[in-house]
Structures are given as C-alpha cells and as structure tokens.
Design a protein around this motif. Structure first.
Motif, PDB file in Angstrom:
ATOM      1  N   GLU A 223       0.819  -1.209   0.000  1.00 50.38           N
ATOM      2  CA  GLU A 223       0.000   0.000   0.000  1.00 50.38           C
ATOM      3  C   GLU A 223       0.854   1.261   0.000  1.00 50.38           C
ATOM      4  OE1 GLU A 223      -4.063  -1.323   2.346  1.00 50.38           O
ATOM      5  OE2 GLU A 223      -2.443  -0.419   3.482  1.00 50.38           O
ATOM      6  N   CYS A 224       0.362   2.273  -0.691  1.00 52.46           N
ATOM      7  CA  CYS A 224       0.943   3.608  -0.640  1.00 52.46           C
ATOM      8  C   CYS A 224       0.106   4.407   0.366  1.00 52.46           C
ATOM      9  CB  CYS A 224       0.884   4.244  -2.022  1.00 52.46           C
ATOM     10  SG  CYS A 224      -0.801   4.621  -2.526  1.00 52.46           S
ATOM     11  N   PRO A 225       0.440   5.690   0.610  1.00 54.14           N
ATOM     12  CA  PRO A 225      -0.361   6.450   1.579  1.00 54.14           C
ATOM     13  C   PRO A 225      -1.854   6.560   1.224  1.00 54.14           C
ATOM     14  CG  PRO A 225       1.739   7.506   1.265  1.00 54.14           C
ATOM     15  CD  PRO A 225       1.683   6.397   0.252  1.00 54.14           C
ATOM     16  N   ALA A 226      -2.218   6.360  -0.056  1.00 53.97           N
ATOM     17  CA  ALA A 226      -3.650   6.397  -0.405  1.00 53.97           C
ATOM     18  C   ALA A 226      -4.381   5.185   0.176  1.00 53.97           C
ATOM     19  CB  ALA A 226      -3.826   6.445  -1.921  1.00 53.97           C
ATOM     20  N   ARG A 227      -3.657   4.132   0.452  1.00 53.07           N
ATOM     21  CA  ARG A 227      -4.195   2.890   1.041  1.00 53.07           C
ATOM     22  C   ARG A 227      -5.485   2.441   0.362  1.00 53.07           C
ATOM     23  NH1 ARG A 227      -3.359   4.120   7.358  1.00 53.07           N
ATOM     24  NH2 ARG A 227      -3.800   6.219   6.649  1.00 53.07           N
ATOM     25  N   PHE A 230      -3.099  -2.291  -3.703  1.00 51.12           N
ATOM     26  CA  PHE A 230      -1.681  -2.567  -3.508  1.00 51.12           C
ATOM     27  C   PHE A 230      -0.921  -2.305  -4.805  1.00 51.12           C
ATOM     28  CE2 PHE A 230      -4.112  -5.101  -0.638  1.00 51.12           C
ATOM     29  CZ  PHE A 230      -3.333  -5.417   0.459  1.00 51.12           C
ATOM     30  N   HIS A 231       0.084  -1.435  -4.751  1.00 47.94           N
ATOM     31  CA  HIS A 231       0.957  -1.257  -5.909  1.00 47.94           C
ATOM     32  C   HIS A 231       1.804  -2.512  -6.096  1.00 47.94           C
ATOM     33  CE1 HIS A 231       0.181   2.959  -6.798  1.00 47.94           C
ATOM     34  NE2 HIS A 231       0.087   3.153  -5.498  1.00 47.94           N
ATOM     35  N   LEU A 232       2.046  -2.893  -7.350  1.00 55.19           N
ATOM     36  CA  LEU A 232       2.866  -4.066  -7.616  1.00 55.19           C
ATOM     37  C   LEU A 232       4.330  -3.711  -7.384  1.00 55.19           C
ATOM     38  CD1 LEU A 232       1.121  -5.389 -10.856  1.00 55.19           C
ATOM     39  CD2 LEU A 232       0.560  -5.834  -8.445  1.00 55.19           C
ATOM     40  N   PRO A 283      -5.942   4.395 -12.344  1.00 53.66           N
ATOM     41  CA  PRO A 283      -4.789   5.024 -11.709  1.00 53.66           C
ATOM     42  C   PRO A 283      -5.027   5.293 -10.213  1.00 53.66           C
ATOM     43  CG  PRO A 283      -5.401   6.175 -13.730  1.00 53.66           C
ATOM     44  CD  PRO A 283      -6.485   5.190 -13.444  1.00 53.66           C
ATOM     45  N   CYS A 284      -3.963   5.153  -9.426  1.00 51.71           N
ATOM     46  CA  CYS A 284      -4.050   5.411  -7.988  1.00 51.71           C
ATOM     47  C   CYS A 284      -4.070   6.920  -7.737  1.00 51.71           C
ATOM     48  CB  CYS A 284      -2.866   4.777  -7.281  1.00 51.71           C
ATOM     49  SG  CYS A 284      -2.908   4.973  -5.486  1.00 51.71           S
ATOM     50  N   ARG A 285      -4.745   7.307  -6.667  1.00 51.72           N
ATOM     51  CA  ARG A 285      -4.811   8.726  -6.281  1.00 51.72           C
ATOM     52  C   ARG A 285      -3.436   9.321  -6.022  1.00 51.72           C
ATOM     53  NH1 ARG A 285      -9.216   6.943  -3.043  1.00 51.72           N
ATOM     54  NH2 ARG A 285      -7.943   6.887  -1.166  1.00 51.72           N
ATOM     55  N   CYS A 286      -2.458   8.463  -5.651  1.00 45.71           N
ATOM     56  CA  CYS A 286      -1.127   8.982  -5.308  1.00 45.71           C
ATOM     57  C   CYS A 286      -0.343   9.383  -6.548  1.00 45.71           C
ATOM     58  CB  CYS A 286      -0.341   7.946  -4.513  1.00 45.71           C
ATOM     59  SG  CYS A 286       0.301   6.586  -5.512  1.00 45.71           S
ATOM     60  N   GLY A 287      -0.803   8.985  -7.734  1.00 44.65           N
ATOM     61  CA  GLY A 287      -0.126   9.392  -8.961  1.00 44.65           C
ATOM     62  C   GLY A 287       0.889   8.395  -9.477  1.00 44.65           C
TER      63      GLY A 287
HETATM   64 ZN   LIG Z   1      -0.869   4.812  -4.708  1.00 44.73          ZN
END
Ligand SMILES: [Zn+2]
Length: 397
Positions: A223-227, A230-232, A283-287
């Motif tokens: 997980e990134c801070p957006a939680r 899961f990013h690969l 796309p994830c919110r974290c970019g």
């Molecule tokens: Zn992310």
C-alpha cells in the motif's frame, strides 16, 4: 532483446528445474519474449515446488548459485526451503516499508518470527536498509513487548494485525497508553479489517499499512499512503489467472495471483500462490502509475465454477453488503438438464418488502457476479452463523 527474455534465457541455462519445466512444455527460452508469452509457461504450484525440493534437495534445482554462496537458508512449513541470496534487502521489502513512511530515526519492533521461517529476517533487512533501528522481538511475550515498546521509545511496529491489537490493548490495560510513541504499523500475513485499521487510527493514533508477499517470493505488492489497493512491487511480474487454465484474466476479474520472481538466484516462473486477488488499471490517487491489486480476498480453492465463470465467497459477501435489509445470502448451485443453475437464497432482516428486496438483489447480482440468477427470499432465522455462503449441490462423476 527485452530484459524478461534475457532473464528467462539465463534461468534456463543455470537452473535445471526451469530448463526441465520449459522443455516439458515444448518451449525454448527464445519463445518467451514478452509478458504475454509468459502465459505459455505452465503454473508452478507450491505443492510441485515442495515435491521438486524433496526429489532434489534442498532447492529442487531452482537455485542458480552454490548453496555455500547464500546468506541464509530458511525452512517454511511444508517443509519448503527458502534461500536468501546476496544483497542487503534480498526480498525487496524496503519499497513497501518506505511507502508506509518508515525511515531513519524510527525505532521499530519487529514481531515476525526469526526462527527457520524468513519473515523476521525479511523485514529486519529492509528496515536496516532504510536506516531504521530494529528491535528483533519475534513472537509472543506480550507483557515484555509492551514494556520494551514503552521503555525503548518504539515508533514503529511490524507484524500481524491481531498481535498489534493485543499489544495496544495490553498497553492500555497497564495504563501505559500515554507513554507509547508508536505511530505507524506495517502488517501482513493476516487479513487486516478496515474496522481494526480505523480503531487504531482513531483511538490510538497509529496509522496502519499493509503489504502482500510470501516466504518464497518476498515482496509482491504494498500500500501507498492512499491505502486504496496494492501497488505491484519491483522485481516481480504479477498476473491474475483462471486457476484451472492458467490463462490471464482482465482487470476486475478475480482469480489466482501468479507471480514470476525476477531474482536470478532463485528464478520462480509463474508461481501460483493459491491466493485470490484482482488487478485494476484505474490510476491510484497517489499518482504512481501501473496496475494494482485491489486486494487479497481469500484462497482460490474456495471458488466454484458456474457456467464457466468462477464464483467466490467474497463476491457473495459483497453482494450482501450492497443490498439493504439483507442478513445473509447463500448461492446454491445445481444442475438442471445438465446446465448449471444459480439460485440465491436471501434471508432478510425483517420479513417485509420481500419482493422489492429480491428484485434489488437480482439487479446487483447481475453487476457484481455477472450472472443472471433466480432469487428466493427465505424467512429470517433460516441460516445460522456457521453456514457457508456458497453451496454446490452438483454431483461429479
Ligand atoms: Zn498509490
């Protein structure tokens, strides 16, 4: 030549097991040029890995260096041998812990086992790589662990979510809550409930992150801070496949998580984890770009195939949670005239508006399960807590 094809060629040359598997499938290393070609390689099941290790101990012919060049040899339940090759963070967990904010200055209590299984050492290495100070606490000793947490000024926790909860409750019980500096926790190996995550944040000021991996593969996703999924991880190729055919599934379709470990020391091609997941290309919110796993929902063995599509318990649970006034749904699968029939038995909270609820469930089922199914409401009290939400009454001969 792509780095994947180069990797496969080297693995073929140096690993007798990889060579044997490709040859048995009628493949030469030059046949694997792109990610799409990977699908031609048969899945490597954990049971097969264990079997190959028994017949060619300790590593079944996968290891490409002499055993004496390894840092450590671990033994996971099975037993399955897991090698630790060279480098300060062999299992690549640093990327996951860094995304969760672990950094130099943190004092981290690592509560994974350091004995035989690699988990303790995996995270110890990654934490040291990031410059964190590690307390190699291991499992158990709840009261002592709470005392250490308080006296050593611990700021981070690594371990399973249930033990985090045990420690925090114990600290509260002993009246230490205000002396504890723990603010971040990173968990794996157990399902993390969103309820526990929000209790940790709200009542104890602890942000909880999670990741996914195995003893054989190391870090797979995190997980990134957006939680939000899961990013690969770097160092692996992740596919989600139909567990029967091994064919890759599209975004949003649940199936078996299959991982190709791009580790030259221990090349595992298309290792079937038996874990059930789904990919998304939203796309994830974290970019950060790239596909993500939306989650790990259980084990693939719990799924059943209906009309050629897999149906899993978590999908029934999702359907239930999206329909108001529904206490329980059981999917019953039978065969009529040799064709699969899916019937949803729906138990309501209150025996009112049964027809309206049934229609709503049928509508949602089309969307979530991708099945047109018959829906029948049943009186409240029909199902009890231990009942499974999928009942397959088809007989196989
Ligand atoms: Zn992310």
């Amino acid at each position: 030549m792509s780095s994947l094809s180069e990797f496969v060629r080297t693995a073929y040359e140096k690993s007798a097991a990889v060579r044997g598997m490709l040859t048995a499938a009628g493949l030469r290393p030059e046949d694997i040029r792109s990610r799409a070609d990977l699908g031609r390689i048969p899945l490597l099941r954990k049971s097969e890995l264990a079997q190959r290790q028994r017949s060619a101990p300790p590593f079944g012919g996968f290891l490409t260096v002499p055993e004496g060049e390894l840092q450590r040899i671990f033994v996971s339940p099975g037993p399955i041998y897991d090698p630790q090759g060279s480098g300060p963070d062999f299992w690549r967990w640093g990327q996951a812990l860094s995304a969760a904010g672990f950094a130099r200055g943190d004092i981290v209590q690592n509560t994974f086992s350091y004995h035989l299984t690699p988990a303790g050492m995996m995270f110890d290495n990654a934490l040291r790589r990031l410059g964190c100070t590690v307390i190699p606490a291991g499992v158990g000793n709840t009261e002592l662990q709470v005392q250490i947490m308080r006296e050593a000024g611990v700021t981070g926790y690594i371990g399973v979510p249930s033990f985090l909860y045990t420690l925090v409750k114990k600290a509260q019980e002993l009246g230490y809550q205000n002396d504890i500096r723990l603010r971040k926790a990173w968990v794996a190996a157990e399902k993390l409930s969103e309820e526990l995550r929000s209790i940790m944040a709200r009542d104890f000021g602890i942000e909880v992150f999670q990741g996914y991996g195995t003893a054989d593969l190391g870090c797979v996703a995190y997980e990134c801070p957006a939680r939000n999924g899961f990013h690969l991880a770097e160092g692996v190729i992740v596919e989600v496949v139909d567990p029967e055919t091994g064919r890759a599934l599209g975004p949003g379709q649940p199936g078996e998580v299959v991982v190709t470990l791009l580790e030259p020391t221990y090349p595992l091609l298309r290792f079937g984890t038996g874990d059930l997941g789904a990919l998304t290309d939203v796309p994830c919110r974290c970019g950060q770009p790239g596909e993500r796993l939306t989650g790990i929902f259980g084990r693939t063995v719990d799924g059943v195939k209906v009309k050629g599509l897999f149906l899993y318990p978590h999908q029934i649970e999702e359907l239930r949670s999206r329909c108001t006034g529904v206490r329980f749904i059981q999917a019953q699968i039978s065969q009529v005239d040799f064709r699969d029939v899916l019937l949803l038995k729906v138990e309501l909270d209150q025996d009112e508006n049964a027809a309206g609820t049934a229609a709503a469930v049928a509508q949602q089922a089309k969307e979530i399960l991708r099945f047109t199914c018959r829906v029948e409401t049943v009186p409240s009290g029909t199902f009890s807590d231990g009942d499974r939400n999928i009942l397959d009454t088809r007989t196989w001969e």
